[in-house]
Scaffold this active site. Sequence first.
Site, mmCIF file in Angstrom:
data_model
loop_
_atom_site.group_PDB
_atom_site.id
_atom_site.type_symbol
_atom_site.label_atom_id
_atom_site.label_comp_id
_atom_site.label_asym_id
_atom_site.label_seq_id
_atom_site.Cartn_x
_atom_site.Cartn_y
_atom_site.Cartn_z
ATOM 1 N N HIS A 17 -95.072 31.201 -40.894
ATOM 2 C CA HIS A 17 -95.329 32.496 -40.259
ATOM 3 C C HIS A 17 -95.829 32.281 -38.828
ATOM 4 O O HIS A 17 -95.391 32.955 -37.900
ATOM 5 C CB HIS A 17 -96.383 33.283 -41.043
ATOM 6 N N LYS A 41 -95.876 43.996 -55.502
ATOM 7 C CA LYS A 41 -95.655 42.545 -55.405
ATOM 8 C C LYS A 41 -96.779 41.740 -56.048
ATOM 9 O O LYS A 41 -96.729 40.521 -56.062
ATOM 10 C CB LYS A 41 -95.519 42.133 -53.929
ATOM 11 N N ARG A 90 -84.903 31.493 -43.268
ATOM 12 C CA ARG A 90 -85.086 30.067 -43.518
ATOM 13 C C ARG A 90 -83.796 29.419 -43.965
ATOM 14 O O ARG A 90 -83.401 28.376 -43.496
ATOM 15 C CB ARG A 90 -86.155 29.868 -44.604
ATOM 16 N N SER A 128 -94.770 31.381 -48.917
ATOM 17 C CA SER A 128 -96.102 31.658 -49.476
ATOM 18 C C SER A 128 -96.090 31.420 -50.976
ATOM 19 O O SER A 128 -97.041 30.897 -51.552
ATOM 20 C CB SER A 128 -96.510 33.109 -49.198
HETATM 21 P P1 ADP Z 1 -92.127 39.351 -47.612
HETATM 22 O O1 ADP Z 1 -92.905 39.613 -48.842
HETATM 23 O O2 ADP Z 1 -91.893 40.549 -46.766
HETATM 24 O O3 ADP Z 1 -90.906 38.480 -47.790
HETATM 25 P P2 ADP Z 1 -93.425 37.063 -46.470
HETATM 26 O O4 ADP Z 1 -94.848 36.997 -46.098
HETATM 27 O O5 ADP Z 1 -92.985 36.209 -47.605
HETATM 28 O O6 ADP Z 1 -93.156 38.568 -46.736
HETATM 29 O O7 ADP Z 1 -92.516 36.788 -45.213
HETATM 30 C C1 ADP Z 1 -92.507 37.638 -44.111
HETATM 31 C C2 ADP Z 1 -91.345 37.257 -43.246
HETATM 32 O O8 ADP Z 1 -91.539 35.935 -42.775
HETATM 33 C C3 ADP Z 1 -89.998 37.267 -43.968
HETATM 34 O O9 ADP Z 1 -89.014 37.678 -43.054
HETATM 35 C C4 ADP Z 1 -89.801 35.820 -44.330
HETATM 36 O O10 ADP Z 1 -88.419 35.504 -44.403
HETATM 37 C C5 ADP Z 1 -90.441 35.139 -43.135
HETATM 38 N N1 ADP Z 1 -90.927 33.814 -43.475
HETATM 39 C C6 ADP Z 1 -91.728 33.435 -44.468
HETATM 40 N N2 ADP Z 1 -91.943 32.104 -44.470
HETATM 41 C C7 ADP Z 1 -91.228 31.625 -43.417
HETATM 42 C C8 ADP Z 1 -90.988 30.322 -42.897
HETATM 43 N N3 ADP Z 1 -91.478 29.236 -43.454
HETATM 44 N N4 ADP Z 1 -90.205 30.228 -41.805
HETATM 45 C C9 ADP Z 1 -89.660 31.337 -41.265
HETATM 46 N N5 ADP Z 1 -89.804 32.572 -41.708
HETATM 47 C C10 ADP Z 1 -90.588 32.725 -42.783
#
Ligand code: ADP
Length: 162
Positions: A17, A41, A90, A128
């Site tokens: 992030h 979620k 990703r 995450s």
């Molecule tokens: P959500 O529950 O909306 O998927 P996340 O917190 O998992 O929320 O992710 C928020 C955004 O950040 C999403 O677009 C996800 O694809 C992106 N994201 C999460 N981890 C990474 C990472 N390691 N590299 C790039 N983008 C990421």
Amino acid sequence: MRTVIYPGSFDPFTNGHLDLVERAAKLFDRVIVAVADNDTKRPLFTVAERRRMAARVLKPLANVEVDAFAGLLVDYAQRRGACAVIRGLRAVSDFEFEFQMALMNRKLNQRLETIFMMPKGAYTFLSSKLVKEVARLGGEVSPFVPAHVEKALKAKLKPRRR
Ligand code: ADP
């Protein structure tokens, strides 16, 4: 003044992030990291905890702020005067869901653009969900999250005595 929203669960905030926020902060005048208040979620951390953890790591970035939102992202983006939304890609597996979301959001507000950003190669496997799983099983998560997030994970997942 160009404002972009980076929405997500951030449960918890990872180095992946952070990588994206740093990239976005170079492109936009203001980046709002928006923690989604979405109970369906079943997040490990509360919205307040997720906000605090993100805010702590993003403090050095002057044009980045952390907020929380509930309800439709397009409505929130409009309220905050944002012209675009950032999402991370990703791997191909992210694509289908993100594509659907982006087109739905465009249907709901055609002026709001969705911009996809790729993280540094080393973070393409990082989520995450996986970090929580590794932490739960007692694995080392320090390469993937800021130190205070690692501490919070340990505290949250500490086995409770009965
Ligand atoms: P959500 O529950 O909306 O998927 P996340 O917190 O998992 O929320 O992710 C928020 C955004 O950040 C999403 O677009 C996800 O694809 C992106 N994201 C999460 N981890 C990474 C990472 N390691 N590299 C790039 N983008 C990421």
